[in-house]
Structure formats: C-alpha cells, structure tokens
Design a protein around this motif. Structure first.
Motif, mmCIF file in Angstrom:
data_model
loop_
_atom_site.group_PDB
_atom_site.id
_atom_site.type_symbol
_atom_site.label_atom_id
_atom_site.label_comp_id
_atom_site.label_asym_id
_atom_site.label_seq_id
_atom_site.Cartn_x
_atom_site.Cartn_y
_atom_site.Cartn_z
ATOM 1 N N ASP A 178 51.359 40.547 33.652
ATOM 2 C CA ASP A 178 50.734 40.150 32.372
ATOM 3 C C ASP A 178 49.464 40.961 32.195
ATOM 4 O O ASP A 178 48.549 40.872 33.028
ATOM 5 N N PRO A 179 49.359 41.738 31.131
ATOM 6 C CA PRO A 179 48.149 42.553 30.950
ATOM 7 C C PRO A 179 46.891 41.743 30.663
ATOM 8 O O PRO A 179 45.796 42.283 30.721
ATOM 9 N N LEU A 180 47.023 40.450 30.374
ATOM 10 C CA LEU A 180 45.838 39.628 30.079
ATOM 11 C C LEU A 180 45.409 38.776 31.260
ATOM 12 O O LEU A 180 44.531 37.923 31.113
ATOM 13 N N ASN A 181 46.061 38.992 32.438
ATOM 14 C CA ASN A 181 45.670 38.181 33.595
ATOM 15 C C ASN A 181 44.230 38.424 34.030
ATOM 16 O O ASN A 181 43.637 37.592 34.706
ATOM 17 N N PHE A 182 43.684 39.585 33.672
ATOM 18 C CA PHE A 182 42.299 39.870 34.110
ATOM 19 C C PHE A 182 41.306 38.876 33.520
ATOM 20 O O PHE A 182 40.191 38.716 34.010
ATOM 21 N N LEU A 183 41.684 38.147 32.417
ATOM 22 C CA LEU A 183 40.778 37.156 31.825
ATOM 23 C C LEU A 183 40.527 35.987 32.760
ATOM 24 O O LEU A 183 39.550 35.265 32.604
ATOM 25 N N GLY A 184 41.443 35.778 33.710
ATOM 26 C CA GLY A 184 41.226 34.686 34.654
ATOM 27 C C GLY A 184 40.326 35.059 35.794
ATOM 28 O O GLY A 184 40.039 34.234 36.660
ATOM 29 N N PRO A 219 36.726 36.899 37.541
ATOM 30 C CA PRO A 219 35.288 36.556 37.437
ATOM 31 C C PRO A 219 34.590 37.364 36.335
ATOM 32 O O PRO A 219 33.741 38.224 36.608
ATOM 33 N N ILE A 220 35.001 37.149 35.134
ATOM 34 C CA ILE A 220 34.319 37.778 34.006
ATOM 35 C C ILE A 220 33.661 36.687 33.162
ATOM 36 O O ILE A 220 33.832 35.493 33.419
ATOM 37 N N ARG A 221 32.996 37.146 32.145
ATOM 38 C CA ARG A 221 32.218 36.193 31.325
ATOM 39 C C ARG A 221 33.152 35.219 30.604
ATOM 40 O O ARG A 221 34.204 35.607 30.090
ATOM 41 N N GLU A 222 32.730 33.974 30.584
ATOM 42 C CA GLU A 222 33.497 32.955 29.879
ATOM 43 C C GLU A 222 33.538 33.259 28.393
ATOM 44 O O GLU A 222 32.575 33.815 27.837
ATOM 45 N N ASP A 223 34.573 32.913 27.718
ATOM 46 C CA ASP A 223 34.798 33.108 26.291
ATOM 47 C C ASP A 223 35.059 34.560 25.934
ATOM 48 O O ASP A 223 35.015 34.926 24.759
ATOM 49 N N ALA A 224 35.343 35.418 26.916
ATOM 50 C CA ALA A 224 35.794 36.764 26.600
ATOM 51 C C ALA A 224 37.179 36.695 26.000
ATOM 52 O O ALA A 224 37.994 35.836 26.348
ATOM 53 N N VAL A 225 37.486 37.574 25.061
ATOM 54 C CA VAL A 225 38.794 37.584 24.417
ATOM 55 C C VAL A 225 39.439 38.936 24.658
ATOM 56 O O VAL A 225 38.756 39.946 24.889
ATOM 57 N N ALA A 226 40.770 38.914 24.605
ATOM 58 C CA ALA A 226 41.530 40.160 24.756
ATOM 59 C C ALA A 226 42.832 40.026 23.996
ATOM 60 O O ALA A 226 43.360 38.909 23.829
ATOM 61 N N ALA A 227 43.326 41.142 23.505
ATOM 62 C CA ALA A 227 44.579 41.139 22.749
ATOM 63 C C ALA A 227 45.324 42.425 23.040
ATOM 64 O O ALA A 227 44.734 43.502 23.095
ATOM 65 N N VAL A 228 46.615 42.296 23.251
ATOM 66 C CA VAL A 228 47.477 43.450 23.526
ATOM 67 C C VAL A 228 47.989 43.983 22.200
ATOM 68 O O VAL A 228 48.517 43.216 21.364
ATOM 69 N N VAL A 229 47.848 45.280 22.004
ATOM 70 C CA VAL A 229 48.255 45.915 20.748
ATOM 71 C C VAL A 229 49.500 46.748 21.029
ATOM 72 O O VAL A 229 49.516 47.568 21.961
ATOM 73 N N SER A 230 50.523 46.545 20.211
ATOM 74 C CA SER A 230 51.768 47.301 20.395
ATOM 75 C C SER A 230 51.609 48.714 19.855
ATOM 76 O O SER A 230 50.597 49.059 19.226
ATOM 77 N N SER A 231 52.623 49.530 20.087
ATOM 78 C CA SER A 231 52.578 50.904 19.593
ATOM 79 C C SER A 231 52.578 50.950 18.071
ATOM 80 O O SER A 231 52.123 51.914 17.468
ATOM 81 N N ALA A 232 53.074 49.879 17.444
ATOM 82 C CA ALA A 232 53.053 49.806 15.984
ATOM 83 C C ALA A 232 51.695 49.374 15.436
ATOM 84 O O ALA A 232 51.504 49.327 14.223
ATOM 85 N N GLY A 233 50.762 49.038 16.331
ATOM 86 C CA GLY A 233 49.413 48.650 15.903
ATOM 87 C C GLY A 233 49.261 47.189 15.629
ATOM 88 O O GLY A 233 48.232 46.758 15.111
ATOM 89 N N THR A 234 50.226 46.368 16.028
ATOM 90 C CA THR A 234 50.132 44.927 15.814
ATOM 91 C C THR A 234 49.843 44.237 17.134
ATOM 92 O O THR A 234 50.153 44.751 18.198
ATOM 93 N N THR A 252 50.496 41.708 19.928
ATOM 94 C CA THR A 252 51.655 40.978 20.469
ATOM 95 C C THR A 252 51.237 39.774 21.285
ATOM 96 O O THR A 252 52.021 38.821 21.439
ATOM 97 N N GLU A 253 50.050 39.815 21.826
ATOM 98 C CA GLU A 253 49.580 38.714 22.672
ATOM 99 C C GLU A 253 48.062 38.727 22.646
ATOM 100 O O GLU A 253 47.422 39.779 22.693
ATOM 101 N N ALA A 254 47.433 37.535 22.557
ATOM 102 C CA ALA A 254 45.977 37.425 22.524
ATOM 103 C C ALA A 254 45.562 36.152 23.225
ATOM 104 O O ALA A 254 46.206 35.111 23.088
ATOM 105 N N ALA A 255 44.493 36.238 23.993
ATOM 106 C CA ALA A 255 43.997 35.073 24.740
ATOM 107 C C ALA A 255 42.513 35.231 24.971
ATOM 108 O O ALA A 255 41.903 36.286 24.712
ATOM 109 N N ARG A 256 41.900 34.163 25.479
ATOM 110 C CA ARG A 256 40.483 34.193 25.810
ATOM 111 C C ARG A 256 40.247 33.540 27.156
ATOM 112 O O ARG A 256 41.057 32.705 27.599
ATOM 113 N N SER A 257 39.200 33.896 27.819
ATOM 114 C CA SER A 257 38.857 33.324 29.120
ATOM 115 C C SER A 257 38.334 31.920 28.918
ATOM 116 O O SER A 257 37.386 31.707 28.137
ATOM 117 N N ASP A 258 38.950 30.963 29.610
ATOM 118 C CA ASP A 258 38.566 29.557 29.484
ATOM 119 C C ASP A 258 38.505 28.959 30.873
ATOM 120 O O ASP A 258 39.526 28.621 31.468
#
Length: 521
Positions: A95-101, A103-118, A120-126
């Motif tokens: 999972d490319p968003l596992n790094f949010l879990g 030891p980074i700052r709380e409430d950081a957000v990340a989103a995976v962008v597809s080759s089409a520019g949309t 596909t997945e977005a999450a935040r550190s909680d």
C-alpha cells in the motif's frame, strides 16, 4: 430647486452654514506625532509579519517535502509494523499510503494519483485509530484533486480539516500535505501582539505627547497672554501706560519662541514711544487750544462791546455802517460760541471732573424742546416722556448743552415741515434720550464721521446756518464724561441720535406733572 442648484453642504449631507472648527497647534502636533508613530508601527508590523510568514511557510514546505521523501521510500517490512527505512528498489509495496502510519506528523494527508491524473486513494494520518490511517471523504479528495501537480507547494482548504500545504511527488505519484494550523496560529498570535503593543504604545505616546507639547508650548502661551493683555489696553485715547512685556526668560533669541517674544518686546517698545510722543503732542495741542480759547474770550467781548456801543451811539450812522456793525456783532457772537465750544472740549479732553448730582432728564428735555420750538417754528416738535422720573447722575448744564446741540442739529439740517421728536425712555440700567427726525437723512459716507470735530456734510445737511461744526463732538465728549455713549442711525426719511446714560436710582421730586407724554406743535 434642482439638485445641481442645492448648496454643496446639503448635497454632501452636512449641515448648512456649519464650518469645521480649527484645531489648536497643540492638538495638531500631538495628532501628527501619534499618526507618525502609528505609520511606523504599521510598517514595522507589516514587514515583521511578512518575514515571519515567509519563514514559517518555508519551514512548512520543507517539512512537506520531507514527508514526500518518506512516501517515495515506502514502508520497511524488516522493522516491526513494517515501518521505517526505505525498501530495496526492486521490493514491491503493498500500500503506497502505509507510510502515514509511521512516525510522521499527525493529520498529514496523502493521495495516490493515477497516470490519468485522478486520485485513486487518499488518506490521512490518524494516531487515534487502530490502523493509524483514516480515509479522506469524497469532498476532501475533490479538494486535493484541484492541487496543481507541478512539484511546487500549494495551499488548499480541505473540508472538515482546514488549510493544508500540499506537494506533488513525481517519483511516487503521490500528493502529500501537512496542516497550516500551527503556522496560522503563530502568525495570528504575532498580529495580535503587534496590535496590542501598537495600541498601548499609541496611548502612551498620546499622553506623553500632550505633556511634552504642553510644556514646549508654555512659553508661546505666555507670549500670547502678553499680547492679549496689550490688546485689551485703551490705546486709542487717554493716558497710556504700556508696561506689558514678555518675560526675559521667554525672549531668548536662541529659540524660536524666544525670537517671537523678543520681537514682540521690541514692537511694544516702539509702540510705547509712539504713544508717549502722541500723548505729549495731544497735551500740547489741548493746552494751546485751552489757552488760546481763554485768551480770545476777552478781545471778542471787547469787539462785540465796541460794535454795540458804536451802533447805539448818538452820532448818526449810515445804512452801510449799521449793516457792517451788525455783521461785526453777529460774527463776533459766532466766534465767541466757537471759542466757548473749543474751551469746553479742551476741558473735557483734559479729564476735568464735572459737577455730578442726581438729575431728572425729563424737565431738561421739556425746556430744551421749548427753546427749539421757539427757534424753529417751521418744524413740528413732539415730546415723549415716561411716567416715572428719568434719573441720571449728571452735570445738568452739560446735559442741557447736549440737548440744545442735538435739537439744533435736527433743526438746522432738515427742511421746514420736518417732525422732530424728543423721547426719553428706560432701557435696562440705562436712560436713553432719542432725538428723532423724519428728514432726508445723513449721507452714508458722512455717517461714520458725524461725531468728529469740524465734520462737514453735503448739501442735504448743509451748514448754511453757520454752526461751528463742534456740536456733535461736544455731545459725544459730554456723554463719555458721564460714562455713557451716543449713537446715530440714519436712513432716508428717519435719523435717530440716541444718548445712553447710566440710570440713577436716587429719588428726586418729579416736576413734570402737567406735561403731556406726547405733544405736537
């Protein structure tokens, strides 16, 4: 009236006729100083806020790029929990968003962008959830979708989360962002502190400015007080004692206010010398007039006596001689009147005291009007007297002369048939004597000068009667000697001379019983 014709003050919503009151120098100096301090504080606060804003956002951008670097490395399965160092280049990640879990700052957000520019997945550190990662809502993902994918840091508002600083990482095709809350709180705190300190500083500067400017302007107020006292002195007449000066401590030429004070002292010295010279000159003229008038009385009496003696002599005289003797007598009488008037004015100018006693003005007016009626039978004479005695503290012979002069002036300077009214009335603490006629009036150019000595009018108020030209000057001098005034109002068809005398409350017998309040010849 149209809108274009209305006064400007009404069009602008202001009150008509009301002018803005000028501010004092003290107020302007204090307001100017406070305004300058406010501008300086505003500039310093603005520069400080901009510098801090730039510095904090640079730090935040560096933090965001650091998180983006972590997202590029992905999770390390060799460590507990699969978090930590970056995997080998050929090691796949689940999972490319596992790094949010991690030891980074709380409430950081990340989103995976597809080759089409949309996204596909977005999450935040909680850190409060079990997986330490929470998916973003559709609205939040839509907000992230609007961020330009150019590798630069951009600010974006995420519904429910607030403002975020977001960077797009080309390596991992991931949008990474951190909240701007701490930066905004720090800048808001700085602005609040700047506003509070500036407000307190302006209040302190205002108080200090009022005190300092007041102390600095104190010498100028003393100079103004000296000038005010000088302006209240009766410099136009009488003995002048001009001893007012600016204190030496306020006349130091090394200071601006001292220069004004020194200049004022020099001007007062010049005025004092000029007034003293004028006073000495006037005294010499008055003394000369008094002496000359006194000395002329004897030869004039002799001329009149010899002329009358010659005319009444036993020797027969021809018509021409009798006419010449009559002219000598009349001109001698006229010159005697002029000398007597000059002598009276000289005595009044020298301030010789009069003989004051409680006097009822009404009997004097009746006697003077009776004499005027006998001398001017072609005029209509009216008398208006109050029911009560008109008591004044006065020199009765001098007041009699005032009445005679005013009635003679009305008789000689108005055409036959003119109605002349002598009126006595009470006005507050004053007893007023009005001599009112319905003649042609006094020319406007002569009106300001009627009480001057030897004043001459035009043909409408000519001096064909041969008057001395001193009658009204004597009226003014006698009124002033009694503590009163004389005024004149004239328009075509009505001229009123009014003598104001201080009323006296002492009771005297009222001898006017039997006189009507309004009589007409």
């Amino acid at each position: 009236m149209s809108t274009a014709q209305q006064p400007r003050s009404r069009r602008l919503g202001g009150k008509p006729g009301k002018q803005r009151q000028p501010r004092s120098l003290r107020t302007r100096l204090v307001l100017g100083s406070v305004a300058l301090i406010a501008v300086v504080c505003a500039v310093i606060g603005t520069v400080t806020t901009i510098a801090l804003h730039t510095y904090l956002y640079d730090q935040l951008d560096n933090q965001v790029r650091g998180v983006a670097t972590i997202s590029d490395r992905g999770p390390d399965p060799s460590r507990p929990g699969g978090q930590g160092a970056a995997p080998a280049p050929d090691q796949p990640t689940d999972d490319p968003l596992n790094f949010l879990g991690g030891p980074i700052r709380e409430d950081a957000v990340a989103a995976v962008v597809s080759s089409a520019g949309t996204i596909t997945e977005a999450a935040r550190s909680d850190q409060t959830s079990a997986s330490k990662i929470t998916e973003l809502t559709d609205a939040q993902q839509a907000a992230l979708q609007s961020v330009p994918q150019d590798g630069q840091a951009h600010s974006v508002y995420l519904p429910g989360l607030g403002d975020y600083r977001v960077v797009f990482s080309d390596r991992s095709s991931t949008l990474v962002g951190l909240p701007e809350t701490d930066v905004q709180d720090t800048i808001s705190t700085l602005i609040a502190v700047e506003v509070s300190v500036t407000a307190a500083g302006l209040v302190a500067a205002s108080i200090a400015g009022v005190v300092m400017v007041g102390v600095a302007l104190r010498p100028l107020r003393r100079v103004a007080a000296t000038a005010t006292r000088v302006s209240e002195l009766p410099l136009h007449s009488g003995e002048v004692a001009l001893h007012e000066r600016v204190p030496e401590s306020e006349a130091d030429p090394r200071t601006e206010v001292g220069q004004v004070g020194a200049a004022l002292n020099r001007m007062l010295d010049h005025i004092h010398h000029a007034l003293d010279a004028r006073q000495r000159s006037e005294m010499r003229v008055r003394q000369f007039v008094a002496d000359a008038s006194h000395e002329l009385r004897t030869p004039l009496a002799s001329i009149r006596g010899y002329a009358e003696l010659t005319r009444r002599g036993r020797e027969e005289t021809g018509p021409d001689t009798r006419h010449a003797l009559g002219r000598i007598e009349s001109e001698a009488a006229r010159m005697t009147g002029l000398v007597e008037d000059l002598l009276l004015l000289a005595r009044l100018d020298s301030g010789r005291p009069l003989s004051y006693e409680s006097t009822d003005l009404s009997p004097l007016v009746v006697d003077a009007l009776s004499d005027a009626r006998a001398a001017g039978q072609d005029h209509k004479w009216r008398l208006e007297l109050p029911d009560e005695p008109a008591l004044v503290l006065a020199d009765a012979p001098r007041l009699q002369q005032v009445l005679v002069n005013l009635l003679a002036n009305a008789r000689t300077h108005t055409p036959p048939g003119t109605t002349v009214t002598a009126r006595v009335r009470r006005q507050g603490s004053w007893v007023c004597l009005d001599i009112d006629d319905d003649g042609p009036g006094i020319p406007p150019d002569l009106l300001p000068h009627v009480f001057e000595r030897f004043a001459r009018g035009d043909s409408s108020r000519s001096r064909a009667s041969g008057s001395t030209g001193l009658g009204l000057a004597i009226v003014q001098a006698v009124a002033s000697a009694h503590g009163g005034t004389v005024t004149v109002d004239s328009v075509p068809g009505r001229t009123v001379f009014t003598v104001h005398l201080p009323a006296c409350h002492e009771s005297v017998p009222y001898s006017q019983a039997g006189h009507s309040l309004s009589t007409q010849a």
